[in-house]
Write a protein that holds these residues in place. Structure first.
Motif, PDB file in Angstrom:
ATOM      1  N   ASN A  23       0.841  -1.190   0.000  1.00 52.74           N
ATOM      2  CA  ASN A  23       0.000   0.000   0.000  1.00 52.74           C
ATOM      3  C   ASN A  23       0.877   1.242   0.000  1.00 52.74           C
ATOM      4  O   ASN A  23       1.694   1.445   0.901  1.00 52.74           O
ATOM      5  N   LEU A  24       0.715   2.068  -0.993  1.00 55.01           N
ATOM      6  CA  LEU A  24       1.499   3.287  -1.123  1.00 55.01           C
ATOM      7  C   LEU A  24       0.590   4.497  -0.963  1.00 55.01           C
ATOM      8  O   LEU A  24      -0.428   4.615  -1.644  1.00 55.01           O
ATOM      9  N   SER A  25       0.966   5.387  -0.068  1.00 50.74           N
ATOM     10  CA  SER A  25       0.183   6.606   0.130  1.00 50.74           C
ATOM     11  C   SER A  25       0.530   7.615  -0.953  1.00 50.74           C
ATOM     12  O   SER A  25       1.693   7.938  -1.180  1.00 50.74           O
ATOM     13  N   MET A  26      -0.485   8.117  -1.626  1.00 46.97           N
ATOM     14  CA  MET A  26      -0.310   9.085  -2.714  1.00 46.97           C
ATOM     15  C   MET A  26      -0.694  10.494  -2.285  1.00 46.97           C
ATOM     16  O   MET A  26      -0.881  11.371  -3.123  1.00 46.97           O
ATOM     17  N   GLY A  27      -0.861  10.705  -0.988  1.00 49.83           N
ATOM     18  CA  GLY A  27      -1.110  12.056  -0.492  1.00 49.83           C
ATOM     19  C   GLY A  27      -2.583  12.388  -0.310  1.00 49.83           C
ATOM     20  O   GLY A  27      -3.475  11.573  -0.513  1.00 49.83           O
ATOM     21  N   ARG A  28      -2.851  13.625   0.078  1.00 52.16           N
ATOM     22  CA  ARG A  28      -4.193  14.105   0.376  1.00 52.16           C
ATOM     23  C   ARG A  28      -4.909  14.569  -0.883  1.00 52.16           C
ATOM     24  O   ARG A  28      -4.283  15.090  -1.796  1.00 52.16           O
ATOM     25  N   ASP A  29      -6.212  14.377  -0.897  1.00 47.80           N
ATOM     26  CA  ASP A  29      -7.041  14.876  -2.002  1.00 47.80           C
ATOM     27  C   ASP A  29      -8.109  15.792  -1.411  1.00 47.80           C
ATOM     28  O   ASP A  29      -9.055  15.334  -0.756  1.00 47.80           O
ATOM     29  N   LYS A  30      -7.943  17.094  -1.631  1.00 41.96           N
ATOM     30  CA  LYS A  30      -8.853  18.082  -1.052  1.00 41.96           C
ATOM     31  C   LYS A  30     -10.208  18.126  -1.744  1.00 41.96           C
ATOM     32  O   LYS A  30     -11.118  18.806  -1.260  1.00 41.96           O
ATOM     33  N   LYS A  31     -10.345  17.410  -2.871  1.00 39.29           N
ATOM     34  CA  LYS A  31     -11.630  17.414  -3.572  1.00 39.29           C
ATOM     35  C   LYS A  31     -12.637  16.480  -2.917  1.00 39.29           C
ATOM     36  O   LYS A  31     -13.810  16.481  -3.282  1.00 39.29           O
ATOM     37  N   ILE A  32     -12.184  15.684  -1.976  1.00 39.99           N
ATOM     38  CA  ILE A  32     -13.099  14.855  -1.187  1.00 39.99           C
ATOM     39  C   ILE A  32     -13.156  15.466   0.208  1.00 39.99           C
ATOM     40  O   ILE A  32     -12.151  15.521   0.916  1.00 39.99           O
ATOM     41  N   THR A  33     -14.330  15.963   0.589  1.00 42.95           N
ATOM     42  CA  THR A  33     -14.475  16.640   1.875  1.00 42.95           C
ATOM     43  C   THR A  33     -15.179  15.719   2.861  1.00 42.95           C
ATOM     44  O   THR A  33     -16.168  15.061   2.538  1.00 42.95           O
ATOM     45  N   ILE A  34     -14.623  15.673   4.063  1.00 40.51           N
ATOM     46  CA  ILE A  34     -15.152  14.797   5.122  1.00 40.51           C
ATOM     47  C   ILE A  34     -15.223  15.618   6.405  1.00 40.51           C
ATOM     48  O   ILE A  34     -14.246  16.265   6.787  1.00 40.51           O
ATOM     49  N   LYS A  35     -16.383  15.567   7.066  1.00 43.38           N
ATOM     50  CA  LYS A  35     -16.555  16.312   8.304  1.00 43.38           C
ATOM     51  C   LYS A  35     -17.229  15.425   9.343  1.00 43.38           C
ATOM     52  O   LYS A  35     -18.259  14.808   9.072  1.00 43.38           O
ATOM     53  N   ARG A  36     -16.646  15.368  10.518  1.00 43.72           N
ATOM     54  CA  ARG A  36     -17.163  14.533  11.625  1.00 43.72           C
ATOM     55  C   ARG A  36     -17.583  15.457  12.760  1.00 43.72           C
ATOM     56  O   ARG A  36     -16.786  16.244  13.271  1.00 43.72           O
ATOM     57  N   GLU A  37     -18.868  15.363  13.175  1.00 45.94           N
ATOM     58  CA  GLU A  37     -19.391  16.228  14.226  1.00 45.94           C
ATOM     59  C   GLU A  37     -20.196  15.419  15.228  1.00 45.94           C
ATOM     60  O   GLU A  37     -20.846  14.427  14.880  1.00 45.94           O
ATOM     61  N   LYS A  38     -20.178  15.898  16.471  1.00 46.42           N
ATOM     62  CA  LYS A  38     -20.982  15.279  17.519  1.00 46.42           C
ATOM     63  C   LYS A  38     -22.412  15.827  17.448  1.00 46.42           C
ATOM     64  O   LYS A  38     -22.613  17.032  17.298  1.00 46.42           O
ATOM     65  N   ILE A  39     -23.412  14.933  17.513  1.00 49.67           N
ATOM     66  CA  ILE A  39     -24.819  15.331  17.494  1.00 49.67           C
ATOM     67  C   ILE A  39     -25.253  15.589  18.932  1.00 49.67           C
ATOM     68  O   ILE A  39     -25.414  14.653  19.727  1.00 49.67           O
ATOM     69  N   ALA A  40     -25.424  16.876  19.265  1.00 49.87           N
ATOM     70  CA  ALA A  40     -25.657  17.255  20.659  1.00 49.87           C
ATOM     71  C   ALA A  40     -26.945  16.670  21.218  1.00 49.87           C
ATOM     72  O   ALA A  40     -26.984  16.198  22.356  1.00 49.87           O
ATOM     73  N   GLU A  41     -28.041  16.685  20.419  1.00 49.71           N
ATOM     74  CA  GLU A  41     -29.330  16.235  20.955  1.00 49.71           C
ATOM     75  C   GLU A  41     -29.376  14.724  21.187  1.00 49.71           C
ATOM     76  O   GLU A  41     -30.294  14.234  21.850  1.00 49.71           O
TER      77      GLU A  41
END
Length: 544
Positions: free
Chosen positions: A430-448
């Protein structure tokens, strides 16, 4: 009587031959094989030999040699009686031309500084003398106003002149001091250049007749090495992966390698080649605490090993790209032949090569592969919100890769640096080819949907997280997404996974894995939820 005379004559002839001055000859470096640590240098020298025994000095050898590795090839009419190595002490200076040039300039600047300092001292002494002789007239004799004004004007102009001169001279001193500091820094840099610091091989030889012979000399020097590095190039995720195999060669043998035939070997001749043997294993009683410490250390080592594996297994690891530094002396497209044997591989560069003896890396392109690859994206948004492009390749052992850094060029743009570790125990690399900013990922806590409930003597905390993904690329992508929920280490803790949105679950590690296929422009939302129940009079420090 005649017999005694012949014996004395023979003895005198042998003694005379040894008493002769050593015969000195220059050698020519023709080829070098560089290993991961050390290098084999091969020289040729044309030597004029008298009949009988003589001492030969071969110059222009490396500044450090493993004497046990010296091999000298000579005609059948010549016998090598002994070999030894010595530094060339006949040279007064073992400095490179660049070093000598800066050193000479430094001496000139120091002389100029000395002149300026002398002028300043004279001016300061004159000012002191002027201050000590300001009394006008005698004790009982006064001076008129006109004379007083003349003396005052003189002292004023002279003091002003002296002080201005001293100020200017101090400025000139400061300029010279800065020049000296810069030159000393340059000398410090040039001191790594070992050009001119050479050695000699001294031979005792015996020839059956006077002749001119070609000597072939080879030896190992520790002052050279090479390390592998790579360019990983991919135009897009549907094209093959191009792997450009390169080498950074460094040497400080004291000899500039000029137009030499260069080979690079993956072997290491300085490594101990003796096979290990087992001796009897005797058990004995000891301190149990010491054994516990050893087990703890072994466990920590195992954890560290897990953390450095390729990021496609269940351990939560992240391959991160960083900015690369520029390389010196890069030459692309060098013709090269790769040879393999049972122990190592070598790369023979088919054009003559120049490498200076300055300890600086010189880049050589060895080979280029076009390898089929399966591209997929990988992300652990709990740790890093970016998606990393990974290239999976199989049958990589035939490439003879070595561990090394890799420059990543994706879609004709430099995106960072990765690391290739071919010593994996899996069939896939497995070779890492770096970051791709065109794929956006966001992780948030659901307060309710996150809170605390008290149940008798226990409290129950619930955590819910939402991961939102968007593929901003023009083509569909495969994404390996990982997250986790906590694992209990105490019977008083009860952990329950409430929702995982179809993830593959590793109950031993708590790692959740999703294999997603995102269409171009598509978005997707994933939720995970878990609860932890434990006594309300206790706290869990790392719960989140």
């Amino acid at each position: 009587m005649k017999r005694i005379y012949l014996i004395l004559l023979t003895t005198f002839s042998i003694t005379y031959s040894y008493a002769q001055s050593p015969r000195s000859f220059n050698s020519q470096l023709e080829s070098v094989t560089v290993y991961s640590l050390g290098a084999e240098l091969n020289h040729k020298a044309r030597v004029s030999l008298p009949a009988g025994t003589s001492e030969i000095i071969l110059n222009n050898m490396a500044n450090a040699i493993d004497e046990s590795s010296i091999q000298v090839g000579v005609p059948s009419s010549v016998t090598i009686l002994s070999t030894s190595f010595s530094r060339d002490f006949l040279k007064n200076e073992n400095k490179s031309p660049a070093y000598i040039k800066v050193e000479d300039s430094l001496q000139i600047v120091k002389r100029e500084l000395n002149k300026v300092q002398n002028k300043r001292i004279v001016e300061e002494n004159l000012l002191v003398l002027l201050d000590k002789n300001q009394a006008i007239g005698g004790v009982n004799t006064g001076v008129n106003v006109t004379e007083l004004m003349k003396v005052a004007d003189y002292y004023k102009s002279k003091q002003l002149e002296l002080r201005n001169n001293i100020f200017s001279l101090k400025e000139a001193e400061d300029i010279q001091q800065k020049k000296i500091a810069r030159m000393q820094q340059q000398l410090q840099e040039l001191s790594h250049d070992k050009t001119g610091t050479t050695g000699q091989i001294v031979l005792q030889v015996m020839a059956t007749e006077a002749s001119t012979a070609d000597f072939n000399i080879s030896y190992l020097s520790p002052n050279a090495a090479w390390i592998a590095f790579y360019d990983l190039r991919a135009e897009n995720t549907s094209s093959p992966l191009k792997i450009v195999y390169k080498a950074n060669v460094t040497q400080s043998t004291g000899l500039d390698w000029k137009k030499v035939k260069l080979s690079l070997s993956t072997g290491n001749p300085s490594q101990n080649g003796t096979a290990p043997l087992l001796s009897a294993w005797f058990l004995q009683f000891g301190d149990p605490q010491y054994a516990y410490i050893n087990k703890k250390q072994a466990y920590q080592n195992r954890i560290q090993t897990m953390e450095t594996r390729a990021p496609m297994n269940d351990e939560k690891v992240l391959a991160e790209a960083v900015i690369a530094r520029p390389l010196q002396g890069q030459i692309a497209g060098v013709a090269m032949t790769q040879n393999e044997n049972m122990l190592n591989a070598s790369f023979d560069i088919e054009i003559p090569y120049d490498i200076a003896s300055n300890s600086k890396p010189h880049s050589v392109t060895l080979k280029e592969f076009s390898q089929p690859a399966n591209f997929k994206y990988y992300s652990v948004p709990k740790v890093d919100g970016d998606a990393f492009l990974m290239a999976e390749i199989t049958n990589y052992d035939k490439l003879n890769l070595l561990p090394g850094e890799a420059n990543i060029i994706f879609e004709n743009s430099y995106v960072g640096k990765s690391f290739i570790n071919p010593n994996a125990t899996t069939d896939t690399l497995n070779l890492s080819m770096g970051r791709d900013k065109k794929i956006t990922i966001k992780r948030e806590k659901i307060a309710e949907q996150t809170g605390v409930k008290f149940i008798g003597s226990s409290k129950k905390q619930t955590f819910t997280y939402e991961i939102r993904l968007r593929n901003g690329k023009k083509e569909a992508v495969n994404l390996l997404l990982k997250d986790q929920y906590p694992v209990s280490t105490d019977k008083d803790m009860e952990v329950e996974l409430l929702a995982a949105d179809g993830a593959a679950i590793n109950k031993e590690t708590g790692v959740l894995t999703w294999k997603l296929s995102l269409k171009a422009g598509a978005t997707e939302t994933i939720r995970i939820s878990y609860s932890v129940k434990y006594p309300k009079d206790k706290n869990i420090l790392n719960l989140q």
